[in-house]
Design an enzyme around this catalytic site. Structure first.
Site, short mmCIF file in Angstrom:
data_model
loop_
_atom_site.label_atom_id
_atom_site.label_comp_id
_atom_site.label_asym_id
_atom_site.label_seq_id
_atom_site.Cartn_x
_atom_site.Cartn_y
_atom_site.Cartn_z
CG HIS A 124 -1.52 1.33 1.55
ND1 HIS A 124 -2.44 1.94 0.74
CD2 HIS A 124 -1.31 2.18 2.59
CE1 HIS A 124 -2.77 3.12 1.27
NE2 HIS A 124 -2.10 3.28 2.40
CG ASP A 181 5.46 17.77 -26.83
OD1 ASP A 181 5.76 17.25 -25.75
OD2 ASP A 181 4.61 17.27 -27.60
CD1 TRP A 239 6.43 3.58 4.04
CD2 TRP A 239 7.41 4.45 2.22
NE1 TRP A 239 6.78 4.87 4.33
CE2 TRP A 239 7.39 5.44 3.23
CE3 TRP A 239 7.97 4.77 0.98
CZ2 TRP A 239 7.91 6.72 3.05
CZ3 TRP A 239 8.49 6.05 0.81
CH2 TRP A 239 8.46 7.01 1.83
CB SER A 252 10.54 6.14 -14.78
OG SER A 252 9.43 6.97 -14.80
CB SER A 253 11.72 9.55 -10.87
OG SER A 253 10.51 9.10 -10.40
CG HIS A 271 12.23 14.97 5.15
ND1 HIS A 271 11.14 14.80 5.96
CD2 HIS A 271 12.21 16.23 4.74
CE1 HIS A 271 10.49 15.94 6.04
NE2 HIS A 271 11.13 16.83 5.31
CD GLU A 318 9.30 10.16 -2.88
OE1 GLU A 318 10.24 10.51 -3.62
OE2 GLU A 318 8.19 9.79 -3.29
CE1 TYR A 341 8.08 19.22 3.54
CE2 TYR A 341 10.30 18.40 3.84
CZ TYR A 341 9.14 18.92 4.37
OH TYR A 341 9.03 19.11 5.71
CB SER A 355 0.32 28.82 -5.81
OG SER A 355 0.87 28.38 -4.60
CG HIS A 390 12.35 14.48 10.88
ND1 HIS A 390 12.26 15.63 10.17
CD2 HIS A 390 11.74 13.55 10.11
CE1 HIS A 390 11.62 15.42 9.04
NE2 HIS A 390 11.30 14.16 8.98
CG HIS A 391 11.70 10.08 9.03
ND1 HIS A 391 10.35 9.93 8.86
CD2 HIS A 391 12.06 11.13 8.27
CE1 HIS A 391 9.91 10.85 8.01
NE2 HIS A 391 10.93 11.60 7.65
CB THR A 440 5.42 25.11 5.59
OG1 THR A 440 6.61 24.36 5.39
CG2 THR A 440 4.26 24.37 4.97
CE LYS A 470 4.63 27.71 -1.24
NZ LYS A 470 5.27 27.21 -2.39
NE ARG A 477 4.12 3.47 10.48
CZ ARG A 477 4.93 4.16 9.67
NH1 ARG A 477 5.84 4.98 10.17
NH2 ARG A 477 4.81 4.05 8.38
C1 HEA Z 1 0.94 8.29 -0.62
C2 HEA Z 1 -0.27 8.34 -0.43
C3 HEA Z 1 -1.18 7.50 0.39
C4 HEA Z 1 -2.53 7.49 0.22
C5 HEA Z 1 -3.32 8.25 -0.83
C6 HEA Z 1 -3.05 6.61 1.22
C7 HEA Z 1 -4.41 6.34 1.36
C8 HEA Z 1 -4.97 5.57 2.38
N1 HEA Z 1 -4.29 4.93 3.39
FE1 HEA Z 1 -2.28 4.85 3.59
N2 HEA Z 1 -0.27 4.78 3.78
C9 HEA Z 1 0.66 5.43 3.01
C10 HEA Z 1 0.39 6.31 1.98
C11 HEA Z 1 -0.89 6.61 1.51
N3 HEA Z 1 -2.05 6.09 2.00
C12 HEA Z 1 2.00 5.09 3.43
C13 HEA Z 1 3.29 5.61 2.84
C14 HEA Z 1 1.84 4.20 4.49
C15 HEA Z 1 2.95 3.55 5.33
C16 HEA Z 1 3.19 2.15 4.90
C17 HEA Z 1 4.13 1.47 5.81
O1 HEA Z 1 3.93 1.48 7.03
O2 HEA Z 1 5.10 0.90 5.31
C18 HEA Z 1 0.42 4.03 4.70
C19 HEA Z 1 -0.14 3.23 5.72
C20 HEA Z 1 -1.49 3.15 5.99
C21 HEA Z 1 -2.04 2.53 7.15
C22 HEA Z 1 -1.24 1.92 8.29
C23 HEA Z 1 -1.01 0.49 8.05
C24 HEA Z 1 -0.19 -0.13 9.11
O3 HEA Z 1 0.54 0.56 9.84
O4 HEA Z 1 -0.26 -1.36 9.21
C25 HEA Z 1 -3.40 2.62 7.04
C26 HEA Z 1 -4.35 2.11 8.04
O5 HEA Z 1 -5.44 2.49 8.12
C27 HEA Z 1 -3.68 3.31 5.80
C28 HEA Z 1 -4.96 3.61 5.33
C29 HEA Z 1 -5.20 4.34 4.17
C30 HEA Z 1 -6.54 4.59 3.66
C31 HEA Z 1 -7.81 4.08 4.25
C32 HEA Z 1 -6.38 5.36 2.52
C33 HEA Z 1 -7.48 5.90 1.65
O6 HEA Z 1 -7.32 7.27 1.51
C34 HEA Z 1 -7.49 5.21 0.31
C35 HEA Z 1 -8.69 5.62 -0.49
C36 HEA Z 1 -8.68 5.13 -1.89
C37 HEA Z 1 -9.42 4.14 -2.39
C38 HEA Z 1 -10.32 3.35 -1.52
C39 HEA Z 1 -9.29 3.73 -3.82
C40 HEA Z 1 -10.30 4.30 -4.78
C41 HEA Z 1 -11.49 3.49 -5.03
C42 HEA Z 1 -11.54 2.26 -5.64
C43 HEA Z 1 -10.38 1.55 -6.09
C44 HEA Z 1 -12.77 1.53 -5.85
C45 HEA Z 1 -12.96 0.37 -4.93
C46 HEA Z 1 -13.31 0.87 -3.58
C47 HEA Z 1 -14.24 0.33 -2.77
C48 HEA Z 1 -14.92 -0.97 -3.04
C49 HEA Z 1 -14.67 1.06 -1.52
N4 HEA Z 1 -2.52 3.62 5.20
C1 HEA Z 2 3.46 15.19 1.80
C2 HEA Z 2 4.14 14.63 2.69
C3 HEA Z 2 4.65 15.20 3.98
C4 HEA Z 2 4.79 16.50 4.40
C5 HEA Z 2 4.49 17.77 3.65
C6 HEA Z 2 5.31 16.45 5.73
C7 HEA Z 2 5.61 17.56 6.49
C8 HEA Z 2 6.24 17.54 7.72
N1 HEA Z 2 6.55 16.41 8.44
FE1 HEA Z 2 6.13 14.50 7.91
N2 HEA Z 2 5.98 12.59 7.28
C9 HEA Z 2 5.50 12.17 6.07
C10 HEA Z 2 5.05 12.97 5.05
C11 HEA Z 2 5.07 14.36 5.08
N3 HEA Z 2 5.46 15.13 6.13
C12 HEA Z 2 5.50 10.74 6.00
C13 HEA Z 2 5.05 9.90 4.81
C14 HEA Z 2 6.02 10.30 7.21
C15 HEA Z 2 6.18 8.87 7.71
C16 HEA Z 2 7.12 8.02 6.96
C17 HEA Z 2 7.12 6.64 7.54
O1 HEA Z 2 7.71 6.46 8.62
O2 HEA Z 2 6.54 5.74 6.92
C18 HEA Z 2 6.33 11.49 7.98
C19 HEA Z 2 6.88 11.44 9.25
C20 HEA Z 2 7.33 12.55 9.92
C21 HEA Z 2 8.13 12.49 11.10
C22 HEA Z 2 8.66 11.23 11.78
C23 HEA Z 2 7.67 10.66 12.68
C24 HEA Z 2 8.10 9.36 13.24
O3 HEA Z 2 8.20 8.39 12.51
O4 HEA Z 2 8.36 9.35 14.44
C25 HEA Z 2 8.36 13.78 11.49
C26 HEA Z 2 9.16 14.18 12.67
O5 HEA Z 2 9.70 15.20 12.75
C27 HEA Z 2 7.70 14.64 10.52
C28 HEA Z 2 7.71 16.02 10.56
C29 HEA Z 2 7.18 16.83 9.56
C30 HEA Z 2 7.24 18.29 9.60
C31 HEA Z 2 7.82 19.14 10.68
C32 HEA Z 2 6.67 18.72 8.43
C33 HEA Z 2 6.55 20.16 7.98
O6 HEA Z 2 6.92 20.31 6.65
C34 HEA Z 2 5.16 20.70 8.18
C35 HEA Z 2 5.15 22.21 8.06
C36 HEA Z 2 3.77 22.80 8.09
C37 HEA Z 2 3.19 23.46 9.11
C38 HEA Z 2 3.86 23.61 10.44
C39 HEA Z 2 1.80 24.01 9.01
C40 HEA Z 2 1.67 25.37 8.38
C41 HEA Z 2 2.42 26.43 9.06
C42 HEA Z 2 1.87 27.54 9.63
C43 HEA Z 2 0.42 27.81 9.60
C44 HEA Z 2 2.81 28.55 10.18
C45 HEA Z 2 2.78 28.80 11.64
C46 HEA Z 2 3.18 27.65 12.43
C47 HEA Z 2 4.12 27.60 13.38
C48 HEA Z 2 5.19 28.58 13.60
C49 HEA Z 2 4.05 26.52 14.39
N4 HEA Z 2 7.08 13.86 9.59
CU LIG Z 3 10.54 13.57 7.14
#
Ligand code: HEA
Ligand code: HEA
Ligand SMILES: [Cu+2]
Ligand code: CUA
Lengths: 540, 426, 294
Positions: free
Chosen positions: A82, A111, A147, A174-175, A258, A260, A262, A273, A307-308, A333, A336, A455
């Site tokens: 997933h 293009d 993942w 590809s990317s 990380h 990634e 962003y 925007s 931080h992870h 952020t 923005k 998790r």
């Molecule tokens: C990058 C984007 C992304 C998106 C979009 C989503 C979308 C969703 N994710 Fe997740 N998720 C991750 C990225 C994302 N996720 C990542 C990176 C992890 C960590 C994995 C790891 O731990 O290694 C994670 C892990 C994760 C967990 C934790 C699993 C665990 O720790 O064991 C869960 C649990 O609830 C979850 C739930 C969901 C749900 C309910 C949606 C929903 O928003 C999905 C909704 C979309 C659909 C349902 C599909 C569209 C509809 C159809 C295909 C038609 C058929 C549908 C029906 C019959 C209803 N996700």
């Molecule tokens: C689109 C993807 C995305 C984005 C944008 C971010 C944004 C941020 N993430 Fe997140 N993060 C993930 C995707 C993302 N993250 C994923 C996938 C994981 C889990 C991976 C895994 O383990 O599987 C993760 C996990 C993760 C962790 C590790 C958690 C853990 O495993 O223990 C941390 C810890 O620092 C973190 C921090 C942040 C912070 C500080 C930001 C900042 O960029 C957020 C900044 C934004 C704001 C703060 C809000 C707007 C700001 C204001 C309104 C201004 C005023 C505010 C203040 C001065 C307070 N993220």
């Molecule tokens: Cu990070």
């Protein structure tokens, strides 16, 4: 002089604008950025469905404590695939698809810079996707190490791990090609008069994203190559007995990982925007600071990776450094977010579906940003790392962030893509349904995480039952909203059902894409357009 | 029904915090006391009862009820666990501070946005202004968040420094993560030399498989709890045998990954007697959800008594590696060792699966040279089979080898004595 | 419009028409990854799938590049495309730099962080007898705490790696001479020096093969020689692969020169290959210093 488009391949009549092939060849042999964009978008939608069904599998199992549907091994496979499929298959390609469609239109290019390589980038995803999805059917099942593919658990995986590693290599290639294409297109193919600082924000955010991609995808390739050689060729990168270190994998992975995240949000910022000014009928507030903020986020993203890894046991100085650096990211952020709101301020706003999604994005993404900030505080992260709080955090930024922005992009540009207007009620229903279902699904996960539910658990203590049940109900509700989107919104629009769209359906919208008819003709801007001083209109 | 236990064991209505730890107001606000005492019928159950599709969703399980587990999770718990150490309470204060600041900013920022959404809409006749820049406000909203962030970082810094300070511990315990159990070894301080393995209670795994969870300590019940004295600084050294695991006890505010080949450490000083629960929080393979942590905090006297008993018990149990056993004795002992340690991967039927090799019919098991199998057990194989030399005694290894050599379709008739294992260790 | 497509009059921006090459190339790579993934697991048909995919892919690439070269020589590529190529090559090389960075990073981490911490006081609990000494610093040290690594000797910077350094540095010079010759329209000289460059590349690869032979057979230094062997062979091995690819690029450029391709003011293909070669060169200098010398 004009751009020359070799429509029919060699020896064809160059005057025939409709000489491009039809049927399957049009898609398989495509060199047209719009067709390739469409391919990317449909591909990512397919992967979203697959990834979504996997997520629903997870949620169905977690609906109540005890194992009902899956065994723990399969559960881990679902979680892993997933994550991988959503990140690499759904979100990233979707943004590339939008980039393919919109960048040349927005900057007045005929293009993408390398049309054939563009198609190659797309077609490379297919073998990779086949390998990834096919890994479920290999002996031992799909990879089940999360993942993030942490060593040394990956060393215990079956043959599908290698298939996965090679698939990721291909996706990376590809990317990288896609990013080079985007960088070159933006740097070299802007219409005369469109200086960098007059470019639409979406182009800016993608330019910076593309740089992030070419900087970090090769690092991921390095990490998984080491995994591969550790698995099969006797190296000891992650094996302490031979002087290696499992945590080294994490450093390399998160140096990629990380930035990634962003990569998955900056283009979303770009989309928002574009949309907010259009429906506030007011220019984007603080254009220059938006550009600088995006660049700062990108640069900072390289120095926050650990931080992870607060729970791996870093020295105090390491924890402090990564904590401070991470917290700093909220400053750009925030800039923005404030700029978007200042754009709305004293505007003349309407709330068609694109705007609803964009405002929804700002609102819900910010919640995810705040939970990120909370996680970045190392002592709090010691409580929360690897719990559902993290799951809640990243779905707020990925689903309500990236995915919502993609929906916003769809509603905003669908008239240009399909030539028809999507009836407003359809988009609004989709929005409210998704927004509510999303929060029902993921908001309770904050509580679960605070209460300590780890998790990647197939089964959990009974005290966590209620919020899990709620989240599962929400997830299906959310899934059905996307079924609705596909059946009621997307398919009719793709079939051209609905009111024909004018060239510029949104009266406040600005930009060159609105200067061409809807749907956008197969070829646009074959001759570089002459632009007015704002670089948003074609003159003469 | 037996599983429906409304008379569940009494639970203290107040969070377990003693006077060392200031209970935060919010904590009490959030933990509605009512939640903590009455057993509740989980939502899933109620939803399922209402669904016609109920049969699809594992109709096997009947009604169940659950109450809060003191020292473990509470039903519908909304916030961090009640703190039992100073660090945990500092973490909680930080969390509350962060949460309140974020909520204030959130309300302020989105207050402005929603005001604008209501006031500046076209349908209300709003005309778009044409400003789109203001260096002053842009500088302000860069500097102000920057200052806020510094304000957040300062108190956090103190806690980081405090929680990393593992010096001057009264008791040092090594916790080794293994697929899928914890090995504890008291290496310094009172109780030095005590060593045991802590596994999820076997009944729990069966309940999980059957989809019939029950009990307030479902999935948290272990055979041997980690025992520590109250009010003493305990240093936990983590390491692992196979893959990365992570040692977490929320009430103590500790979480430390256990990394194979390396030692890492963390510490706590529990300020209240009681039972505290945690789980493994780093994905470690299929049984990741089934390696809980149970820490028993005892008074100084009780702890001294426990240490005493434990030492006696260990002496009684210690096997002389030079004793010669009969084949039947070894097989009987080996069966126990197999069930406790090997069956999770190799399956009770010895067939393995996936990357896990089958033992039934395996060439290495059937080999006439016992050293082949002894070597695999002692040193592991292919990253998948962990080395057992630190975990099992010579007698246990000899017993389990004899068992596998004479069970299922394996009928070698061979017997392996502990002395052979001892010799192979050299 | 078609009038613009005459020889010598490049269009503003040439956009190629539909092409089957990309999708076909992807099909080849499908078999490559399918085969590779199974091959490492010892599946018997896998090497064939791998080889089939590789050959397929190379054939497609050949056709693809031939077409592109035809377009280039046909005058379709104007200045703007030329600039596109330059940007793309530069950023491609940057991505390669990052790939090497991950392995250099691993070496750095292993040597300066992992090694001392494995030998630290805390870790004495697990590895009581381990002395944290990097294999280049003391003969017989393996850097492996478990003692599972057979003793080996490290590769002395003298003579092989130093000779290789000289070969590569010389090749950089000859390549530059060739480039200047091309700029002055001295095609003969250019071709001669290109051949010298290619041969220097081949000589480098030959020596590296010999070096590996020495390592395996006389030093007992293997890929499985703990972290030292891992980083040593992966870094020098990936570098060698890049030398091989760069050498092929130069070879094809030379053959094209012999066919009369490229002019003094239009020869991006030449320059792209040259950039790549210099990049490979610089990586080697890094290797020479941090892998062999220190
Ligand atoms: C990058 C984007 C992304 C998106 C979009 C989503 C979308 C969703 N994710 Fe997740 N998720 C991750 C990225 C994302 N996720 C990542 C990176 C992890 C960590 C994995 C790891 O731990 O290694 C994670 C892990 C994760 C967990 C934790 C699993 C665990 O720790 O064991 C869960 C649990 O609830 C979850 C739930 C969901 C749900 C309910 C949606 C929903 O928003 C999905 C909704 C979309 C659909 C349902 C599909 C569209 C509809 C159809 C295909 C038609 C058929 C549908 C029906 C019959 C209803 N996700
Ligand atoms: C689109 C993807 C995305 C984005 C944008 C971010 C944004 C941020 N993430 Fe997140 N993060 C993930 C995707 C993302 N993250 C994923 C996938 C994981 C889990 C991976 C895994 O383990 O599987 C993760 C996990 C993760 C962790 C590790 C958690 C853990 O495993 O223990 C941390 C810890 O620092 C973190 C921090 C942040 C912070 C500080 C930001 C900042 O960029 C957020 C900044 C934004 C704001 C703060 C809000 C707007 C700001 C204001 C309104 C201004 C005023 C505010 C203040 C001065 C307070 N993220
Ligand atoms: Cu990070
Ligand atoms: Cu051990 Cu998870």
């Amino acid at each position: 002089m004009s751009a020359v488009l070799d429509h029919g391949g060699h020896g064809h009549d160059h005057d025939d604008h409709h000489g491009h092939p039809h049927g399957w060849r049009r898609w398989v042999y495509a060199t047209n950025h719009k067709d390739i964009g469409t391919l990317y978008l449909l591909f990512s939608l397919t992967m979203l469905m697959i990834g979504g069904v996997l997520a629903l599998g997870i949620r169905a199992e977690l609906f109540q404590p005890g194992l009902q549907l899956l065994n723990p091994e399969l559960f881990n496979q679902l979680t892993t695939m997933h994550g991988i499929i959503m990140v690499f298959g759904a979100i990233m390609p979707a943004f590339v698809g939008v980039a393919n469609w919109m960048l040349p239109l927005q900057i007045g290019a005929s293009d993408m810079a390398f049309a054939r390589m563009n198609n190659f980038s797309f077609w490379l995803m297919i073998p990779a996707a086949l390998m990834l999805v096919g890994s479920f059917f290999m002996p031992g099942g799909a990879p089940a190490a999360g993942w993030t593919l942490y060593a040394p658990l990956t060393l215990q995986m079956g043959p599908s791990m290698d298939a996965g590693i090679f698939a990721m290599h291909i996706l990376g290639a590809s990317s990288i090609m896609g990013s080079i294409n985007i960088i070159v297109t933006i740097l070299n193919m802007r219409a005369p008069g469109m200086t960098l600082m007059k470019m639409p924000m979406f182009a800016w955010t993608w330019l910076i994203t593309a740089y992030l991609l070419i900087a970090v995808m090769p690092v991921l390739a390095g990490a998984i190559t080491m995994t591969l050689t550790d698995r099969h060729f006797g190296t000891s990168f992650f094996n302490p007995a031979g002087g290696g270190d499992p945590v080294m994998y994490q450093h390399i992975f998160w140096f990629f990982g990380h930035p990634e995240v962003y990569i998955m949000i900056l283009p979303a910022f770009g989309i928002v925007s574009q949309i907010v000014p259009a429906f506030a009928r007011k220019k984007l507030f603080g254009y220059a600071s938006m550009v600088y903020a995006t660049a700062s986020i990108a640069i900072l993203s390289f120095i926050v990776w650990a931080h992870h890894m607060f729970a791996t046991g870093m020295p105090v100085t390491g924890q402090l450094f990564f904590m401070y650096a991470t917290m700093l990211i909220s400053v750009p952020t925030g800039v923005k977010v404030f700029n978007w709101i200042a754009t709305m301020w004293k505007g003349s706003m309407t709330f068609e579906s694109p705007m609803l999604w964009a405002v929804g994005f700002i609102f819900v993404f910010t919640m995810g940003g705040f939970t990120g900030l909370i996680l970045s505080v190392a002592p709090i992260d010691i409580q929360l790392q690897d719990t559902y709080y993290v799951v809640a955090h990243f779905h707020y930024v990925l689903v309500a962030g990236s995915l919502f922005a993609l929906f916003a992009a769809f509603y905003y540009w669908a008239p240009k893509w399909t030539g028809v207007m999507v009836p407003e009620w359809k988009g609004k229903l989709h929005f409210w349904w998704s927004l509510i279902a999303f929060n029902v699904t993921f908001f309770p996960m904050h509580f679960l995480g605070l209460a300590g539910m780890p998790r990647r658990y197939a089964d959990y203590p009974m005290q966590f039952a209620d919020f899990n049940a709620l989240a599962s109900v929400g997830a299906f509700f959310f899934g059905f909203a996307q079924v609705y989107f596909i059946l009621v919104v997307l398919i009719p629009a793709m079939r051209g059902k609905g009111e024909p769209a004018p060239a510029k359906p949104w009266d406040g919208a600005e930009g060159l894409e609105w200067e061409v008819p809807s749907p956008a003709p197969f070829h646009t801007f074959e001759t570089p357009p002459k632009l007015d001083a704002t670089a948003t209109r074609v003159i003469g | 029904m037996a599983r429906n236990r409304p008379e569940a064991s009494p639970v203290p209505a107040t969070p377990c915090i003693d006077d060392h730890v200031q209970p935060t107001k919010s904590n009490e606000m959030i933990h509605v006391p009512g939640n903590r005492v009455s057993p509740t019928e989980p939502l899933a159950l109620r939803v399922r009862k209402g669904l016609t599709a109920a049969t699809l969703l594992g109709a096997a399980s009947g009604a169940w009820a659950v109450s809060d587990l003191p020292g473990g999770p509470a039903v519908r718990q909304l916030d961090l666990h009640p703190a039992v150490t100073r660090i945990a309470s500092a973490q909680q204060d930080l969390h509350h501070m962060m949460m309140y600041i974020c909520i204030v900013i959130f309300v302020a920022v989105f207050g402005v946005m929603f005001y604008s959404i209501f006031a500046h809409r076209k349908s209300k006749g709003a005309k778009a202004a044409d400003f789109h820049e203001s260096t002053t406000v842009e500088i302000v909203w860069t500097i102000v968040p920057f200052l806020i962030v510094i304000g957040m970082a300062l108190p956090a810094t103190k806690v980081v420094v405090a929680q990393k300070d593992t010096t001057n511990a009264d008791l040092t315990i090594k916790a080794t993560g293994m697929q899928w159990k914890w090995g504890y070894e008291y290496i310094k301080g009172d109780g030095e030399g005590i060593q045991f393995v802590s596994t999820l209670d076997a009944s729990q795994r069966a309940l999980s498989d059957a989809g019939t969870p029950q009990g307030d300590n479902y999935l948290l019940k272990v055979d041997n709890a980690l025992v520590v004295p109250v009010d003493k600084k305990i240093r936990i050294i983590t390491t692992a045998n196979d893959v990365i695991h992570s040692f977490m006890v929320p009430a103590f505010g500790i979480k430390q990954d256990a990394i194979p080949g390396f030692v890492r450490d963390t510490w706590f000083r529990a300020e209240k007697i009681g039972d505290y629960y945690g789980q493994c929080v780093e994905l470690c393979g299929k049984e990741h959800a089934y390696m809980p942590i149970h820490v028993k905090v005892l008074s100084a006297e009780d702890y001294a008594k426990w240490v005493d008993d434990k030492h006696k018990q260990m002496q009684a149990l210690a096997d002389d590696p030079n004793k010669v056993w009969t084949q039947d004795e070894l097989i009987a002992r080996g069966e126990k060792v197999y069930t406790a340690n090997c069956a999770a991967c190799h399956q009770p039927n010895g067939k393995g699966g996936g990357a896990i090799k089958a033992l039934d019919g395996s060439a290495k098991v059937l080999s006439d040279d016992a050293k082949v199998q002894i070597d695999v057990l002692l040193n592991g194989q292919n990253n998948t089979m962990p080395p057992w030399k630190q975990i099992l005694s010579d007698t246990e290894i000899a017993a389990v080898i004899t068992y596998t050599k004479n069970h299922w379709s394996n009928k070698t008739g061979q017997t392996v004595q502990p002395a052979e294992v001892l010799a192979a260790r050299k | 419009m078609s009038s613009a497509v005459s020889k010598g009059h490049a269009p503003y921006y040439y956009v190629p028409g539909p092409s089957r090459h990309p999708a076909m190339a992807a099909v080849g790579l499908f078999f490559v990854i399918l085969g590779a993934g199974q091959w490492v697991n010892g599946v018997s048909w896998a090497p064939f799938a791998f080889a089939f995919g590789l050959v397929w892919w190379l054939v497609v690439l050949k056709q693809w590049f031939s077409q592109a070269i035809g377009e280039s020589e046909g005058g379709m590529y104007g200045e703007r495309i030329d600039l596109s190529f330059r940007w793309s090559m530069a950023w491609f090389i940057f991505s390669e730099v990052m790939f090497f960075a991950s392995f250099f990073g691993a070496l750095y981490w292993a040597r300066l962080h992992v090694l001392p911490s494995l030998g630290s006081l805390d870790n004495a609990l697990l590895w009581p007898d381990f002395k944290a000494i990097w294999p280049t610093e003391l003969a017989g040290a393996t850097g492996s705490p478990a003692g599972t690594v057979e003793p080996f000797r490290t590769m002395d910077p003298w003579p092989l790696p130093t000779i290789n350094t000289l070969l590569l540095l010389t090749s950089g010079v000859t390549l530059t001479v060739a480039h200047h010759a091309l700029l002055q329209n001295l095609r003969g000289k250019c071709i001669t020096f290109m051949w010298i460059t290619v041969l220097l590349g081949v000589a480098f690869l030959g020596l590296q093969a010999f070096e590996y032979y020495e390592a395996y057979h006389h030093l007992n230094l293997k890929l499985s020689s703990g972290i030292y062997g891992s980083t040593f062979f992966m870094l020098t091995g990936f570098h060698g692969m890049h030398v091989f690819v760069g050498m092929l690029m130069l070879l094809f450029i030379t053959l094209r020169l012999q066919k009369g391709h490229f002019t003094a003011d239009n020869h991006f293909g030449f320059e792209g290959a040259a950039w790549y070669w210099h990049f490979v060169d610089v990586v080697w200098l890094g290797l020479y210093v941090v892998v062999y010398w220190t």
